[in-house]
Write a protein that holds these residues in place. Structure first.
Motif, PDB file in Angstrom:
ATOM      1  N   UNK A  29       0.815  -1.206   0.000  1.00 43.28           N
ATOM      2  CA  UNK A  29       0.000   0.000   0.000  1.00 43.28           C
ATOM      3  C   UNK A  29       0.853   1.263   0.000  1.00 43.28           C
ATOM      4  N   UNK A  30       2.183   1.079   0.007  1.00 43.64           N
ATOM      5  CA  UNK A  30       3.069   2.230  -0.037  1.00 43.64           C
ATOM      6  C   UNK A  30       2.777   3.044  -1.289  1.00 43.64           C
ATOM      7  N   UNK A  31       2.680   4.356  -1.118  1.00 43.19           N
ATOM      8  CA  UNK A  31       2.353   5.212  -2.248  1.00 43.19           C
ATOM      9  C   UNK A  31       3.513   5.318  -3.223  1.00 43.19           C
ATOM     10  N   UNK A  32       4.726   4.914  -2.782  1.00 45.70           N
ATOM     11  CA  UNK A  32       5.893   5.056  -3.645  1.00 45.70           C
ATOM     12  C   UNK A  32       5.984   3.942  -4.670  1.00 45.70           C
ATOM     13  N   UNK A  33       5.672   2.729  -4.264  1.00 48.00           N
ATOM     14  CA  UNK A  33       5.782   1.592  -5.170  1.00 48.00           C
ATOM     15  C   UNK A  33       4.545   1.487  -6.053  1.00 48.00           C
ATOM     16  N   UNK A  34       4.660   0.854  -7.210  1.00 46.50           N
ATOM     17  CA  UNK A  34       3.484   0.677  -8.077  1.00 46.50           C
ATOM     18  C   UNK A  34       2.397  -0.103  -7.344  1.00 46.50           C
ATOM     19  N   UNK A  35       1.128   0.185  -7.617  1.00 40.63           N
ATOM     20  CA  UNK A  35       0.042  -0.566  -6.979  1.00 40.63           C
ATOM     21  C   UNK A  35       0.023  -2.000  -7.476  1.00 40.63           C
ATOM     22  N   UNK A  36      -0.553  -2.878  -6.676  1.00 37.40           N
ATOM     23  CA  UNK A  36      -0.645  -4.278  -7.066  1.00 37.40           C
ATOM     24  C   UNK A  36      -0.576  -5.175  -5.856  1.00 37.40           C
ATOM     25  N   UNK A  37      -0.348  -6.450  -6.090  1.00 39.76           N
ATOM     26  CA  UNK A  37      -0.287  -7.416  -4.993  1.00 39.76           C
ATOM     27  C   UNK A  37       0.814  -8.428  -5.274  1.00 39.76           C
ATOM     28  N   UNK A  38       1.326  -9.025  -4.203  1.00 39.25           N
ATOM     29  CA  UNK A  38       2.356 -10.056  -4.343  1.00 39.25           C
ATOM     30  C   UNK A  38       1.767 -11.455  -4.391  1.00 39.25           C
ATOM     31  N   UNK A  39       0.438 -11.567  -4.249  1.00 39.84           N
ATOM     32  CA  UNK A  39      -0.179 -12.884  -4.294  1.00 39.84           C
ATOM     33  C   UNK A  39       0.110 -13.700  -3.049  1.00 39.84           C
ATOM     34  N   UNK A  40       0.173 -15.012  -3.202  1.00 36.33           N
ATOM     35  CA  UNK A  40       0.357 -15.916  -2.071  1.00 36.33           C
ATOM     36  C   UNK A  40       1.829 -16.065  -1.705  1.00 36.33           C
ATOM     37  N   UNK A  41       2.097 -16.393  -0.440  1.00 39.28           N
ATOM     38  CA  UNK A  41       3.491 -16.639  -0.045  1.00 39.28           C
ATOM     39  C   UNK A  41       4.113 -17.724  -0.917  1.00 39.28           C
ATOM     40  N   UNK A  63      -6.439  -2.629 -15.474  1.00 42.85           N
ATOM     41  CA  UNK A  63      -7.744  -2.039 -15.165  1.00 42.85           C
ATOM     42  C   UNK A  63      -7.907  -1.802 -13.674  1.00 42.85           C
ATOM     43  N   UNK A  64      -7.408  -2.745 -12.860  1.00 43.99           N
ATOM     44  CA  UNK A  64      -7.595  -2.661 -11.414  1.00 43.99           C
ATOM     45  C   UNK A  64      -6.612  -1.705 -10.749  1.00 43.99           C
ATOM     46  N   UNK A  65      -5.366  -1.691 -11.231  1.00 43.78           N
ATOM     47  CA  UNK A  65      -4.326  -0.947 -10.518  1.00 43.78           C
ATOM     48  C   UNK A  65      -3.823   0.284 -11.258  1.00 43.78           C
ATOM     49  N   UNK A  66      -3.311   0.111 -12.473  1.00 46.14           N
ATOM     50  CA  UNK A  66      -2.734   1.237 -13.212  1.00 46.14           C
ATOM     51  C   UNK A  66      -2.521   0.832 -14.661  1.00 46.14           C
ATOM     52  N   UNK A  67      -2.825   1.721 -15.611  1.00 41.27           N
ATOM     53  CA  UNK A  67      -2.585   1.400 -17.025  1.00 41.27           C
ATOM     54  C   UNK A  67      -1.123   1.559 -17.427  1.00 41.27           C
ATOM     55  N   UNK A  68      -0.296   2.083 -16.510  1.00 43.79           N
ATOM     56  CA  UNK A  68       1.114   2.353 -16.829  1.00 43.79           C
ATOM     57  C   UNK A  68       2.065   1.291 -16.280  1.00 43.79           C
ATOM     58  N   UNK A  69       1.895   0.947 -14.994  1.00 40.00           N
ATOM     59  CA  UNK A  69       2.793  -0.016 -14.356  1.00 40.00           C
ATOM     60  C   UNK A  69       2.108  -0.550 -13.102  1.00 40.00           C
ATOM     61  N   UNK A  70       2.257  -1.836 -12.852  1.00 39.83           N
ATOM     62  CA  UNK A  70       1.736  -2.416 -11.608  1.00 39.83           C
ATOM     63  C   UNK A  70       2.753  -3.418 -11.083  1.00 39.83           C
ATOM     64  N   UNK A  71       2.631  -3.750  -9.801  1.00 40.42           N
ATOM     65  CA  UNK A  71       3.541  -4.720  -9.214  1.00 40.42           C
ATOM     66  C   UNK A  71       2.860  -6.079  -9.063  1.00 40.42           C
ATOM     67  N   UNK A  72       3.676  -7.115  -9.130  1.00 35.99           N
ATOM     68  CA  UNK A  72       3.208  -8.468  -8.914  1.00 35.99           C
ATOM     69  C   UNK A  72       4.378  -9.287  -8.391  1.00 35.99           C
ATOM     70  N   UNK A  73       4.170 -10.577  -8.238  1.00 33.74           N
ATOM     71  CA  UNK A  73       5.264 -11.478  -7.874  1.00 33.74           C
ATOM     72  C   UNK A  73       5.169 -12.695  -8.786  1.00 33.74           C
ATOM     73  N   UNK A 369       5.748   6.432  -9.697  1.00 38.02           N
ATOM     74  CA  UNK A 369       6.010   5.329  -8.767  1.00 38.02           C
ATOM     75  C   UNK A 369       7.503   4.999  -8.748  1.00 38.02           C
ATOM     76  N   UNK A 370       7.957   4.520  -7.602  1.00 35.71           N
ATOM     77  CA  UNK A 370       9.358   4.144  -7.443  1.00 35.71           C
ATOM     78  C   UNK A 370       9.523   2.635  -7.583  1.00 35.71           C
ATOM     79  N   UNK A 371      10.444   2.249  -8.435  1.00 36.35           N
ATOM     80  CA  UNK A 371      10.802   0.827  -8.572  1.00 36.35           C
ATOM     81  C   UNK A 371      12.142   0.651  -7.879  1.00 36.35           C
ATOM     82  N   UNK A 372      12.184  -0.106  -6.774  1.00 34.29           N
ATOM     83  CA  UNK A 372      13.421  -0.224  -5.989  1.00 34.29           C
ATOM     84  C   UNK A 372      14.497  -1.052  -6.703  1.00 34.29           C
ATOM     85  N   UNK A 373      15.724  -0.778  -6.366  1.00 38.87           N
ATOM     86  CA  UNK A 373      16.861  -1.562  -6.859  1.00 38.87           C
ATOM     87  C   UNK A 373      16.643  -3.038  -6.508  1.00 38.87           C
TER      88      UNK A 373
END
Length: 477
Positions: A29-41, A63-73, A369-373
């Motif tokens: 939920x950090x505003x810096x990182x792209x929106x999205x989810x990491x899914x299951x452990x 559609x759910x998070x962002x048309x530009x970039x989203x995070x996943x795992x 959004x920030x994409x970390x190293x």
């Protein structure tokens, strides 16, 4: 006491998972990182990706998070998925500045020697050496066109002509692998090629599977197949090296000889394992992606008679301009303008690769959004290929899109772009056009399964191998 020992983990596990999800939710939920989810452990969103397929998976999250970039795992990695032409341009133009090439660990373990698995892809690959790009340029590839044509004719005569119906996809995998072995290493013994192809199929079938190295799994077979391929290649490399020393060869007859002769800026030769790594990389590209590309060009030609007729007309003009049984040359390829537009439209609608991975080598910002190293990135082909903003009526097959100046920059990207644009792009173009020429001037095609389903593995695959009925043309007298 024993009962208590079993109960403790059962109590602690839900608490641990709750804490894990709380932390993950806080992070995501950090505003810096792209929106999205990491899914299951551990699993991430791999299952969702496999069930939905790459296109639906990405579109749902855009559609759910962002048309530009989203995070996943995916593949055990935190990943930022970039979407659209702006994302493509950003990644392509920042190669080696804030991003570097990256392969999944499972893929590296299947393909590379254990000594290289922990190295970065940049350290593993000698593809950055300018000579390899030089040898894949149009000027260098011109000499291969007659051989490509000759091998395509022989393949069609031996494996297609005796039959009323063939499965295009497995036939093309056989042909493209044999062609690569001949061009890259001058290996043309059918039994040797078949043995190497058998091992290689194990690798490509399992290198993107769930990385569980247990007996009977696809990944375990990929690991074993990779070792067999590397053993075969080392023998080929050592035999060639011995032969070149004995004959005092100083000119490269093929890519393998060139690799054995080339030195880096320090005057050092490439190691046998380096050469093997690079040949494997080229075989993956020529075997998997090129065979897929040609398969789908033929699929659309079989589906669309009006497109086939125009390609046939263009190719027959070339046939009429040549002597009997005269092989194709560079000048003939340059006349195949409509045929290449057809191939490009097939690559737009069904690209062999869905995108490619990179790794962030520093923190950077994109679309606010920030994409970390250390995060991995993935750019997507279909978010521009199927976007009506760039390609009106995107599901329609329309080769005229590629006339004139063609699509806008960074919208048509089957070969990537920037410094890491596929060095084999021209090789693929020649292979596609030569094979299409030989097929359409010999046969008319009709799909045996009109509504055959396309499934996604590493590349899109016709579920039944694209069976087509062959209608030979009457020979001109």
């Amino acid at each position: 006491m024993d009962t208590f020992a079993y109960l403790v983990p059962l109590v602690l596990l839900p608490l641990s998972l709750s804490f894990f999800f709380y932390i993950r939710k806080s992070n995501s939920s950090s505003s810096k990182n792209p929106p999205g989810t990491s899914g299951w452990p551990m699993v991430g969103e791999n299952i969702d990706f496999a069930l939905a397929g790459p296109q639906k998976f990405v579109y749902d999250r855009m559609k759910k998070y962002s048309p530009d970039v989203f995070q996943t795992s995916l593949l055990g990695e935190k990943m930022a998925v970039f979407c659209g032409a702006t994302g493509n341009k950003f990644l392509f133009t920042n190669e080696n500045k804030i991003l570097t090439s990256w392969w999944p660990q499972s893929m590296k373990k299947a393909l590379l020697f254990p000594d290289f698995v922990e190295d970065s892809l940049k350290e593993v690959s000698a593809l950055k050496r300018s000579f390899l790009h030089d040898i894949l340029k149009p000027e260098a590839l011109k000499q291969y066109i007659p051989l490509m044509d000759s091998m395509a004719r022989d393949h069609l005569e031996a494996d297609w002509s005796p039959h009323d119906e063939v499965k295009v996809f497995p036939m093309l995998k056989k042909y493209t692998f044999a062609l690569a072995c001949k061009l890259f290493m001058s290996v043309d013994d059918p039994e040797h090629v078949a043995r190497l192809a058998k091992h290689f199929t194990l690798v490509t079938s399992g290198m993107f599977s769930v990385p569980i190295d247990l007996p009977g799994t696809a990944y375990n077979r990929a690991i074993k197949g990779g070792k067999l391929v590397r053993d075969e290649l080392l023998k080929i490399i050592r035999d060639r090296k011995k032969e070149m020393i004995e004959n005092k060869e100083t000119a490269g007859r093929d890519l393998l000889s060139r690799m054995l002769l080339v030195t880096d800026e320090n005057g050092e030769f490439m190691s046998e394992m380096e050469i093997s790594n690079n040949i494997i990389g080229l075989l993956v590209a020529s075997y998997e992606t090129t065979s897929t590309a040609v398969t789908f060009v033929l699929k659309y030609l079989a589906e669309l008679p009006h497109v086939y007729d125009e390609v046939y007309r263009e190719q027959m003009e070339i046939v009429k301009s040549k002597g009997p049984n005269e092989l194709l040359r560079w000048e003939d390829i340059q006349k195949m303008k409509y045929s290449w537009n057809v191939a490009c439209e097939a690559l737009r609608l069904t690209p062999p690769a869905q995108g490619a991975f990179r790794e962030a080598i520093t923190d950077f910002t994109f679309a606010g959004f920030t994409i970390p190293k250390g995060w991995k990135t993935f750019w997507t082909v279909h978010t521009t290929h199927k976007n009506p903003k760039y390609f009106p009526d995107p599901e329609k097959f329309d080769p005229s899109r590629f006339e004139g100046s063609g699509p806008a920059p960074y919208t048509f990207v089957p070969f990537g772009g920037g410094p890491r644009m596929c060095p084999g792009k021209e090789y693929a173009r020649l292979e596609v056009l030569v094979f299409v020429h030989d097929v359409v001037t010999k046969f008319k095609l009709e799909k045996s399964i009109p509504d055959e389903k396309i499934v996604f593995h590493a590349s899109p695959v016709p579920m039944n191998g694209l069976p087509v009925r062959l209608q030979p043309h009457a020979k001109c007298t």
